[in-house]
Every structure is written in C-alpha cells, then in structure tokens.
Scaffold this active site. Structure first.
Site, PDB file in Angstrom:
ATOM      1  N   HIS A  78       0.833  -1.209   0.000  1.00  0.00           N
ATOM      2  CA  HIS A  78       0.000   0.000   0.000  1.00  0.00           C
ATOM      3  C   HIS A  78       0.868   1.260   0.000  1.00  0.00           C
ATOM      4  O   HIS A  78       0.526   2.246  -0.668  1.00  0.00           O
ATOM      5  CB  HIS A  78      -0.938   0.020   1.207  1.00  0.00           C
ATOM      6  CG  HIS A  78      -1.860  -1.159   1.253  1.00  0.00           C
ATOM      7  ND1 HIS A  78      -2.629  -1.454   2.371  1.00  0.00           N
ATOM      8  CD2 HIS A  78      -2.149  -2.118   0.340  1.00  0.00           C
ATOM      9  CE1 HIS A  78      -3.350  -2.539   2.119  1.00  0.00           C
ATOM     10  NE2 HIS A  78      -3.072  -2.966   0.905  1.00  0.00           N
ATOM     11  N   HIS A 235      -9.128  -1.941  -5.180  1.00  0.00           N
ATOM     12  CA  HIS A 235      -8.044  -2.290  -4.260  1.00  0.00           C
ATOM     13  C   HIS A 235      -7.093  -3.298  -4.891  1.00  0.00           C
ATOM     14  O   HIS A 235      -5.879  -3.245  -4.633  1.00  0.00           O
ATOM     15  CB  HIS A 235      -8.572  -2.843  -2.948  1.00  0.00           C
ATOM     16  CG  HIS A 235      -7.459  -3.082  -1.970  1.00  0.00           C
ATOM     17  ND1 HIS A 235      -6.881  -2.064  -1.246  1.00  0.00           N
ATOM     18  CD2 HIS A 235      -6.763  -4.205  -1.645  1.00  0.00           C
ATOM     19  CE1 HIS A 235      -5.891  -2.550  -0.512  1.00  0.00           C
ATOM     20  NE2 HIS A 235      -5.812  -3.859  -0.739  1.00  0.00           N
ATOM     21  N   ASP A 239      -3.037  -2.940  -5.086  1.00  0.00           N
ATOM     22  CA  ASP A 239      -2.050  -3.971  -4.751  1.00  0.00           C
ATOM     23  C   ASP A 239      -1.120  -4.253  -5.925  1.00  0.00           C
ATOM     24  O   ASP A 239       0.096  -4.421  -5.747  1.00  0.00           O
ATOM     25  CB  ASP A 239      -2.752  -5.274  -4.354  1.00  0.00           C
ATOM     26  CG  ASP A 239      -3.304  -5.252  -2.939  1.00  0.00           C
ATOM     27  OD1 ASP A 239      -2.901  -4.378  -2.145  1.00  0.00           O
ATOM     28  OD2 ASP A 239      -4.130  -6.131  -2.620  1.00  0.00           O
ATOM     29  N   HIS A 262      -1.181 -11.272  -4.862  1.00  0.00           N
ATOM     30  CA  HIS A 262       0.225 -11.009  -4.550  1.00  0.00           C
ATOM     31  C   HIS A 262       1.153 -12.094  -5.097  1.00  0.00           C
ATOM     32  O   HIS A 262       2.243 -11.800  -5.606  1.00  0.00           O
ATOM     33  CB  HIS A 262       0.415 -10.883  -3.038  1.00  0.00           C
ATOM     34  CG  HIS A 262      -0.292  -9.725  -2.429  1.00  0.00           C
ATOM     35  ND1 HIS A 262      -0.101  -8.420  -2.844  1.00  0.00           N
ATOM     36  CD2 HIS A 262      -1.210  -9.661  -1.423  1.00  0.00           C
ATOM     37  CE1 HIS A 262      -0.858  -7.613  -2.129  1.00  0.00           C
ATOM     38  NE2 HIS A 262      -1.539  -8.343  -1.261  1.00  0.00           N
TER      39      HIS A 262
END
EC number: 3.5.1.108
Length: 310
Positions: A78, A235, A239, A262
């Site tokens: 972030h 969001h 990321d 991720h």
C-alpha cells in the site's frame, strides 16, 4: 526531460501492523537522485538499509513481505503503491517494526503524508522500466497480459463467488491525479469465514473494521459500507501497482489482469527480471539504455544515520 522527484521534508506517523497487531512507527525522508526507494529498518544492531527487489519478496500470503538478511518487512504494497502513484523516485522509508502500518487499509493516509511533506524536483532524468515486447503470463487460470507503452495503464478484472462482489472490472490510466481520485482510497478486504483461520495462524491480529472491508455471506458488515461500489477491484489494482514497484523503479506498460493476487504479481515480476534481456529496457527520459547492468543498479550507499535523520 522529466526529472526525478523526492519529498521536501521528513514526515512521520504511527499505526498498527495488520498481521501482528503491534504498534509501528514510520518516517518518510527525502533522498538524493538515483537513490531509489530504500527501507531503513531498525534492528538489534541498529539501522540497516535495503532496497526492494523481486527476489526480496519472501511471503505473499495476504500481503507482500520483503526479507533482508534476517529482517522482514510485511505489508509494503500500500505504501509502495502510493509512492508509485505520486511518481516519487527517491525516498527513505524508516520503519520501527516488522510491518508497514495498515492505517485505514488503503493508500489514502500515505498519499496525505507524502503530499503534506511536499515534492521537490531533482536534477537527473527519471528512470523508468519499459517493455520491449508483449507478454502473456498465466498460472492456474489467472493471468497478466502486458504490452509496451509510454505510460502505466491497468485494465483489471476480478471474479469472486460472492453476491456483493461477483465480476468487477476497472480501468485506470495511472497518473497522480487518477491514482489519488480513483484508486488510493480503496481498502483491503476479506471474508468473515477467513478471519478465524488467519488469527489461529498468527495473521490479521491488527485487523478491524477500521482498516479493512469485511464481508459475511451476504454483504459488507462495515457500518459505513463501501467507498465505491466496485471498491474490491480498485483495491486489487492498488495492490498490483505496489507489487510492480518492488522492482525498485517505476515500470510503464499497458496491463490487462485477470484475478491476480500477490503471489501471481510477484511471480510475474520475477519472470520479467529473470528474462530482462528479452522483455525489459531502461528509459531515462527518452534515452533507451540496453546494458543489463543498468537495469537494477546497486542503490547509492546510504549515508551514516546521523546524516539521514536530521
């Protein structure tokens, strides 16, 4: 010529780490040209300096965690997204703790801090990684497609088996204005059914409705609801931007992404680095640099602690 950028003055905050639930102190400090992003981590033997890289990523469960010679720093994505979104090239990030504070679960607090510190243009040209040719990277039905561009655009699709989420799509042409308006405020999210499992395994100990969007089987349980109807896909873009920036310098390209996270983001970045001669080149404000050693130079040697922290 587009010049490099840092902040004008140091600025600090404190907050809770999402996974360990411990208080963390964060200080953002100006850095000289060609420094890049350097983490200054407090340890038992003092402050040690480390630059992010794809192979420094040691964990991608629920967050991106970097590891350096026995030190770990979790939930970097972030903050890195905010730095990339505001097009900051050089910055010292001092952390007292083993996580970046989660703040409200988005990049908004970091945007506020960086803007409060102010920006200073520097004298050297900006260094940006660009793609030489298109790439299609996929694993287990999830994929990232990228093609050469002189800017960063992201066209992202998610698909969750949940009545409130389902399939969501969002496109962003990532410049400071668009990032701040459309992406920075989108919070991390999770499902109630996962919370007990995470906490049994020592994760999400600092999580709360103040720093995450939480969904039960039917909808959002946060009293204030969502910031955007499609906050979830926004969001995921946040990321993705942060995970790309573990390269240590900005990267341009037109990206189309389907259901990545991720783990896939980092696998993609590692693949690009491992095959950089085929896919990557360095653009210094229009000057293409092909030499491999120019891609990921060693960071400038950090000055003594007394010289940085003033």
């Amino acid at each position: 010529m587009t010049c490099q950028k840092t902040i004008k003055r140091s600025i600090q905050c404190s907050g809770i780490g999402l996974h360990k639930g411990r208080k963390v102190r964060l200080v953002l400090r100006p850095a000289a040209e060609d420094t890049g992003i350097v983490f200054a981590l407090h340890g038992v033997d003092g402050v040690r300096f480390h630059s992010p890289s794809a192979d420094a990523v040691v964990e991608t469960t629920m967050a991106t965690t970097l590891g350096f010679d026995g030190q770990r720093l979790a939930t970097v994505e972030h903050l890195l997204a905010a730095v990339r979104g505001l097009e900051i090239d050089n910055l010292y990030v001092e952390v007292e703790g083993d996580e970046v504070p989660i703040m409200d679960g988005s990049s908004a607090s970091f945007i506020f801090l960086l803007r409060a510190a102010g920006f200073r243009r520097q004298n050297k040209p900006r260094r940006v990684l660009t793609l030489k040719k298109p790439i299609h990277f996929q694993q287990d039905g999830k994929w990232i497609k990228a093609s050469p561009s002189d800017r960063l655009t992201i066209d992202y699709t998610i698909d969750f088996n949940h009545p409130l989420v389902g399939t969501q799509k969002f496109f962003v042409d990532c410049n400071p204005e668009n990032f701040t308006r459309d992406i920075a405020k989108a919070r991390t999210f999770g499902f109630m059914r996962e919370v007990e499992y995470l906490r049994r395994n020592g994760l999400a100990l600092g999580g709360s409705l103040d720093n995450a969007v939480v969904l039960d089987e039917y909808g959002v349980i946060n009293p204030d609801g969502l910031r955007f109807p499609d906050e979830f896909v926004r969001h995921k873009i946040l990321d993705f931007i942060g995970d790309l920036f573990v390269l240590g310098m900005p990267m341009n390209g037109d990206f189309k992404v389907f259901c990545s996270g991720h783990a896939l983001n980092n696998a993609f970045v590692r693949y690009l680095v491992d095959n950089r001669g085929e896919y990557l080149e360095l653009d210094e404000s229009g000057e293409q640099v092909i030499a491999e050693e120019a891609f990921f130079p060693s960071p400038a040697q950090a000055p003594a602690t007394s010289q940085i922290w003033n």
